[in-house]
Motif scaffolding. Structure first.
Motif, PDB file in Angstrom:
ATOM      1  N   GLY A  69      -5.227   3.352   7.921  1.00 18.99           N
ATOM      2  CA  GLY A  69      -5.678   2.528   9.042  1.00 18.99           C
ATOM      3  C   GLY A  69      -5.914   1.080   8.692  1.00 18.99           C
ATOM      4  O   GLY A  69      -6.585   0.365   9.424  1.00 18.99           O
ATOM      5  N   SER A  70      -5.352   0.612   7.565  1.00 23.17           N
ATOM      6  CA  SER A  70      -5.614  -0.769   7.169  1.00 23.17           C
ATOM      7  C   SER A  70      -4.408  -1.690   7.365  1.00 23.17           C
ATOM      8  O   SER A  70      -4.376  -2.791   6.841  1.00 23.17           O
ATOM      9  CB  SER A  70      -6.054  -0.800   5.701  1.00 23.17           C
ATOM     10  N   ALA A  71      -3.410  -1.227   8.098  1.00 20.10           N
ATOM     11  CA  ALA A  71      -2.202  -2.046   8.246  1.00 20.10           C
ATOM     12  C   ALA A  71      -2.420  -3.169   9.247  1.00 20.10           C
ATOM     13  O   ALA A  71      -3.213  -3.046  10.169  1.00 20.10           O
ATOM     14  CB  ALA A  71      -1.044  -1.174   8.705  1.00 20.10           C
ATOM     15  N   ASN A  72      -1.680  -4.240   9.016  1.00 22.55           N
ATOM     16  CA  ASN A  72      -1.782  -5.401   9.876  1.00 22.55           C
ATOM     17  C   ASN A  72      -0.464  -5.560  10.638  1.00 22.55           C
ATOM     18  O   ASN A  72       0.612  -5.328  10.088  1.00 22.55           O
ATOM     19  CB  ASN A  72      -2.027  -6.606   8.943  1.00 22.55           C
ATOM     20  N   TRP A  89       1.093  -8.174  11.495  1.00 23.49           N
ATOM     21  CA  TRP A  89       1.972  -9.179  10.915  1.00 23.49           C
ATOM     22  C   TRP A  89       2.764  -8.644   9.740  1.00 23.49           C
ATOM     23  O   TRP A  89       3.914  -9.008   9.544  1.00 23.49           O
ATOM     24  CB  TRP A  89       1.174 -10.428  10.531  1.00 23.49           C
ATOM     25  N   LEU A  90       2.140  -7.766   8.983  1.00 25.71           N
ATOM     26  CA  LEU A  90       2.865  -7.173   7.852  1.00 25.71           C
ATOM     27  C   LEU A  90       4.075  -6.388   8.366  1.00 25.71           C
ATOM     28  O   LEU A  90       5.172  -6.469   7.815  1.00 25.71           O
ATOM     29  CB  LEU A  90       1.937  -6.240   7.074  1.00 25.71           C
ATOM     30  N   LEU A  91       3.819  -5.623   9.457  1.00 27.39           N
ATOM     31  CA  LEU A  91       4.916  -4.842  10.035  1.00 27.39           C
ATOM     32  C   LEU A  91       6.024  -5.763  10.555  1.00 27.39           C
ATOM     33  O   LEU A  91       7.206  -5.474  10.421  1.00 27.39           O
ATOM     34  CB  LEU A  91       4.396  -3.990  11.186  1.00 27.39           C
ATOM     35  N   ARG A  92       5.610  -6.890  11.141  1.00 24.98           N
ATOM     36  CA  ARG A  92       6.606  -7.814  11.688  1.00 24.98           C
ATOM     37  C   ARG A  92       7.436  -8.451  10.577  1.00 24.98           C
ATOM     38  O   ARG A  92       8.656  -8.608  10.698  1.00 24.98           O
ATOM     39  CB  ARG A  92       5.921  -8.905  12.514  1.00 24.98           C
ATOM     40  N   ILE A  93       6.759  -8.825   9.490  1.00 22.85           N
ATOM     41  CA  ILE A  93       7.503  -9.420   8.360  1.00 22.85           C
ATOM     42  C   ILE A  93       8.467  -8.388   7.794  1.00 22.85           C
ATOM     43  O   ILE A  93       9.644  -8.666   7.530  1.00 22.85           O
ATOM     44  CB  ILE A  93       6.523  -9.919   7.271  1.00 22.85           C
ATOM     45  N   ASN A  94       7.955  -7.168   7.670  1.00 24.01           N
ATOM     46  CA  ASN A  94       8.804  -6.086   7.163  1.00 24.01           C
ATOM     47  C   ASN A  94      10.018  -5.887   8.085  1.00 24.01           C
ATOM     48  O   ASN A  94      11.154  -5.744   7.627  1.00 24.01           O
ATOM     49  CB  ASN A  94       7.959  -4.802   7.100  1.00 24.01           C
ATOM     50  N   GLY A  95       9.766  -5.921   9.411  1.00 16.84           N
ATOM     51  CA  GLY A  95      10.848  -5.751  10.386  1.00 16.84           C
ATOM     52  C   GLY A  95      11.883  -6.848  10.269  1.00 16.84           C
ATOM     53  O   GLY A  95      13.088  -6.593  10.318  1.00 16.84           O
ATOM     54  N   THR A  96      11.420  -8.107  10.079  1.00 19.72           N
ATOM     55  CA  THR A  96      12.360  -9.214   9.908  1.00 19.72           C
ATOM     56  C   THR A  96      13.203  -8.998   8.656  1.00 19.72           C
ATOM     57  O   THR A  96      14.418  -9.249   8.657  1.00 19.72           O
ATOM     58  CB  THR A  96      11.593 -10.550   9.770  1.00 19.72           C
ATOM     59  N   GLY A  97      12.540  -8.525   7.619  1.00 22.19           N
ATOM     60  CA  GLY A  97      13.260  -8.213   6.380  1.00 22.19           C
ATOM     61  C   GLY A  97      14.369  -7.205   6.638  1.00 22.19           C
ATOM     62  O   GLY A  97      15.507  -7.370   6.184  1.00 22.19           O
ATOM     63  N   TRP A  98      14.043  -6.174   7.385  1.00 23.62           N
ATOM     64  CA  TRP A  98      15.050  -5.135   7.672  1.00 23.62           C
ATOM     65  C   TRP A  98      16.197  -5.705   8.494  1.00 23.62           C
ATOM     66  O   TRP A  98      17.364  -5.356   8.275  1.00 23.62           O
ATOM     67  CB  TRP A  98      14.416  -3.962   8.424  1.00 23.62           C
ATOM     68  N   LEU A 156       3.395   0.235   3.539  1.00 29.74           N
ATOM     69  CA  LEU A 156       2.949   0.169   4.928  1.00 29.74           C
ATOM     70  C   LEU A 156       2.602   1.556   5.447  1.00 29.74           C
ATOM     71  O   LEU A 156       1.653   1.739   6.205  1.00 29.74           O
ATOM     72  CB  LEU A 156       4.027  -0.471   5.794  1.00 29.74           C
ATOM     73  N   TYR A 157       3.384   2.553   5.005  1.00 31.11           N
ATOM     74  CA  TYR A 157       3.087   3.932   5.409  1.00 31.11           C
ATOM     75  C   TYR A 157       1.705   4.343   4.921  1.00 31.11           C
ATOM     76  O   TYR A 157       0.890   4.897   5.661  1.00 31.11           O
ATOM     77  CB  TYR A 157       4.178   4.858   4.861  1.00 31.11           C
ATOM     78  N   LYS A 158       1.442   4.009   3.639  1.00 25.52           N
ATOM     79  CA  LYS A 158       0.126   4.342   3.065  1.00 25.52           C
ATOM     80  C   LYS A 158      -0.979   3.597   3.823  1.00 25.52           C
ATOM     81  O   LYS A 158      -2.029   4.162   4.137  1.00 25.52           O
ATOM     82  CB  LYS A 158       0.069   3.937   1.580  1.00 25.52           C
ATOM     83  N   MET A 159      -0.703   2.299   4.105  1.00 28.82           N
ATOM     84  CA  MET A 159      -1.716   1.491   4.797  1.00 28.82           C
ATOM     85  C   MET A 159      -1.962   2.010   6.203  1.00 28.82           C
ATOM     86  O   MET A 159      -3.093   2.086   6.685  1.00 28.82           O
ATOM     87  CB  MET A 159      -1.280   0.017   4.857  1.00 28.82           C
TER      88      MET A 159
END
Lengths: 388, 340
Positions: free
Chosen positions: B217-220, B222-231, B210-213
């Protein structure tokens, strides 16, 4: 990032210079704050040191002590009771002991008299090797030696309950380093102690049990209670917890007593911080005029508060440590220790833990910040045009 | 046991924090009601200044609560020297029904205050203060949490009496049945290791991606949200694994599962870096996900920067955490001895 750090360093620099400019006003605050920390700190360090020392002493306490009770009071017990414990698995040794107090009318002191079967029992760590306790020989604490004036001689007498005299011979004196435990002690053979207290041939005051495995102490204690009904069975852990409870309670009471001081100090800090002078108002207005943001001015004020409080905290802490280390906590000693003729030789080893520091910090520095923060913000509200 | 220096200090800290909170709630109410950046009235200027106060106060509260939580844990440990049956902080917290809930609410509180500070930092980066109303509205959500925290703490301290016999970590975390919840969790040590290190590695790698994305500038969102739920899930399971498995290796005793003893000098304060890296990584992961709901254009670049940096920090902290968590296990398995 670098910019932010250098900005804060500059603000800190400015705050330090500002503290120096108003040194008279700030010095008063510093002195009062240092005193508050000193009192709180002395109290806390004293309690903490006492707890530490009592923990050290308790290391040598037997695992289980058994006493005979009757009508809710302790009475003497028969030494044969020890044999009834032989079937309990896990007991390493059972020792008979006589433990009592002798009031010496000649000087008003109370001696702790301990009679043992052999000195090798629970006092072996305090004695020189090969000490003989036969006949009327006793080993005494340096406090007893001092109040009886026995420095140059060996023989002395004490009275039995029937007022007949019993002669003793000083065999040795306990190491002065153990004086917190031994200052008022007379250690002698059990038969000698029985004769002094006028006890029957088989009588003892308590039984000491050592267990092979510390984890089994509670189970063994339970079995002893069943085997010897009517006795009081005290474990080492219970004694330690009682000590901690008492010290904790005493330090709590002390801190409530000092809470008034903290409150008064908070009011003083609030007053000092909110009553800012014309000069300070002008300074703030000029700062705003030359482009300082309200946040910058608040940072300066907060830095001033931090610097003053942290310096005073350190100073108060060092002073309280010195109070305990060099003056034996003279101000709080009567409150926390009680008093007795033989106690004066007792000195305190200062013991500071991180917990004590955090407690002190929260009790003294945080309320001060609390009292200073809102007035500090209020002083940032001065408009640039207000004093021009 | 209110007459004890720890209880007094904890209560004092709560009073101080409560006072600050109430003062900032007054500010918050006025800001939510009247703040309008387009206006140039005297009230508006005053409100901008008051916003500065409330942020300073809440940052201070956060600091106090952080210290208070640490003190609460240390107090529990100290109480264990007085309470019958308690051998460490766990026993003291179990001595009545309020101990552990108080601690959990405190931890959740710190997360909330921390997130508030993040919002505030993002907000003041723009002269338009686009999050002013949001962050002050949030205070009305956080305040009940603070009240709950204080009430539980007072109830815990007031109901703590030395003659209560409590059970300790050995019973709570290892025995089956009503007193313990250890094996009831149906997680064997292997599963816990798998969760702790497998889940941790997965999240660390995702965060790095996600940091690389985000950098390209290609991050989404929803990806961050899924990652956050994981954490967030990792926070719960990771904590369980630390308590149930890792702690035994730290102490080299199978039935010693205290989460707090490792904070003590006997274990070289091992718990501090362990918990700091763990909670730090979780905070970075969760907070960057929560920020995806911030839509204000003025602060998008700041939000983006925060997310990028926090992904990097989450990756680094979780690496450090896993190394720290693995160290006692390795020492024990390979060397046959404990790490200390």
């Amino acid at each position: 990032m670098k910019n932010a750090i250098s900005r804060h360093l500059n603000l800190l620099d400015f705050s330090l210079l500002s503290l120096l400019r108003n040194r008279l006003k700030n010095f008063g605050m510093f002195v009062v704050f240092t005193l508050v920390v000193f009192f709180l700190g002395s109290f806390q360090l004293f309690t903490s040191s006492l707890q530490f020392m009592s923990d050290q002493l308790l290391e040598n306490v037997p695992d289980i002590t058994i006493q005979q009770m009757s009508a809710g009071r302790q009475i003497n017990m028969n030494g044969d009771l020890a044999d009834r414990l032989s079937h309990i698995y896990g007991i390493k040794s059972v020792t008979r002991r006589i433990w009592g107090y002798y009031f010496d009318e000649s000087n008003g002191a109370n001696y702790t008299v301990v009679g043992v079967e052999s000195p090798a029992s629970s006092f072996s760590h305090l004695l020189p090797e090969g000490t003989d306790l036969s006949a009327s020989r006793v080993i005494m604490g340096e406090g007893v030696e001092r109040v009886r004036g026995l420095t140059g001689r060996k023989a002395f007498t004490l009275f039995r309950p029937d007022l007949s005299q019993q002669g003793f011979e000083k065999a040795a004196v306990f190491d002065p380093n153990t004086r917190s435990l031994t200052s008022d002690m007379l250690l002698m053979h059990m038969d000698t102690a029985r004769s002094l207290f006028g006890m029957q041939a088989d009588e003892i005051t308590d039984l000491l049990v050592e267990s092979g495995n510390p984890a089994e102490i509670d189970t063994i204690a339970k079995k002893i209670r069943a085997a010897l009904p009517g006795t009081r069975v005290i474990t080492k852990e219970q004694i330690a917890k009682t000590y901690h409870g008492v010290f904790g309670w005493r330090s709590g009471v002390g801190s409530i007593a000092l809470a008034g001081g903290i409150l008064a100090f908070m009011i003083l800090a609030w007053e000092r911080a909110s009553g800012f002078s014309r000069e300070e108002k002008r300074e703030t207005a000029i700062l705003r005029g030359i482009g300082f943001q309200a946040a910058d001015i608040l940072s300066i004020k907060i830095y001033e508060t931090f610097c003053l409080s942290l310096t005073a905290f350190l100073a108060g802490l060092v002073l309280s440590w010195m109070h305990i280390a060099f003056f034996d906590g003279i101000l709080f000693k009567p409150l926390l220790l009680g008093w007795s003729v033989l106690k004066p030789g007792f000195s305190i080893i200062p013991h500071v833990t991180g917990n004590d520091l955090l407690l002190l910090f929260c009790l003294s520095v945080v309320p001060y910040w609390c009292a200073a923060l809102i007035p500090a913000w209020r002083s940032t509200l001065v408009r640039a045009d207000s004093v021009v | 046991m209110l007459v004890n220096i720890y209880s007094i200090t904890l209560s004092l800290l709560s009073i101080v924090a409560g006072f600050f909170f109430l003062r900032s709630l007054i500010v918050a109410f006025r800001i939510v009601r009247y703040f309008n950046i387009d206006e140039d009235s005297r009230l508006q200027i005053r409100l901008e200044d008051e916003g500065l106060l409330s942020s300073a106060l809440i940052q201070f509260c956060c600091f106090i609560q952080l210290g208070g939580t640490l003190l609460f844990v240390l107090a529990a440990d100290d109480f264990s020297t007085v309470l019958a049956g308690a051998m460490c902080g766990t026993g003291s917290l179990l001595a009545n029904a309020y101990g552990f809930p108080a601690l959990i609410v405190k931890l959740v509180g710190i997360f909330c205050y921390g997130f508030w500070i993040v919002l505030h930092r993002i907000d003041i980066s723009s002269p338009a203060f686009p999050l002013m109303k949001l962050k002050h509205g949030l205070l009305f959500v956080i305040f009940p949490l603070f009240l709950l925290d204080t009430s539980l703490q007072i109830l815990y301290l007031a109901n703590l009496t030395p003659d209560i016999v409590t059970s300790c970590c050995g019973t709570l975390f290892t025995e089956k049945g009503p007193d313990g919840f250890g094996p009831n969790l149906a997680f064997s040590a292997t599963n816990q290791f798998l969760l702790l290190f497998g889940g941790g590695s997965l999240l660390a790698i995702t965060s790095l991606f996600l940091y690389k994305m985000l950098s390209t500038g290609s991050a989404n969102a929803w990806l961050l949200r899924i990652n956050g739920t994981g954490w967030a899930l990792y926070c719960v399971f990771g904590l369980m694994a630390i308590i149930l498995t890792i702690s035994s290796y730290v102490y080299a005793m199978p039935y010693h599962n205290c989460p707090f003893d490792m904070l003590k000098p006997e274990y070289y304060f091992f718990g501090y870096p362990l918990y700091f890296t763990f909670f730090g990584a979780v905070f970075c992961g969760v907070s960057s996900a929560l920020l995806t709901w911030i839509r204000a254009n003025e602060v998008q670049s700041m939000v983006f920067n925060y997310q990028r940096n926090s992904m990097k920090i989450a990756f680094l902290l979780s690496l450090c955490f896993m190394i720290l968590a693995a160290a006692p296990v390795f020492f024990y398995r390979l060397g046959g001895t404990d790490i200390f």
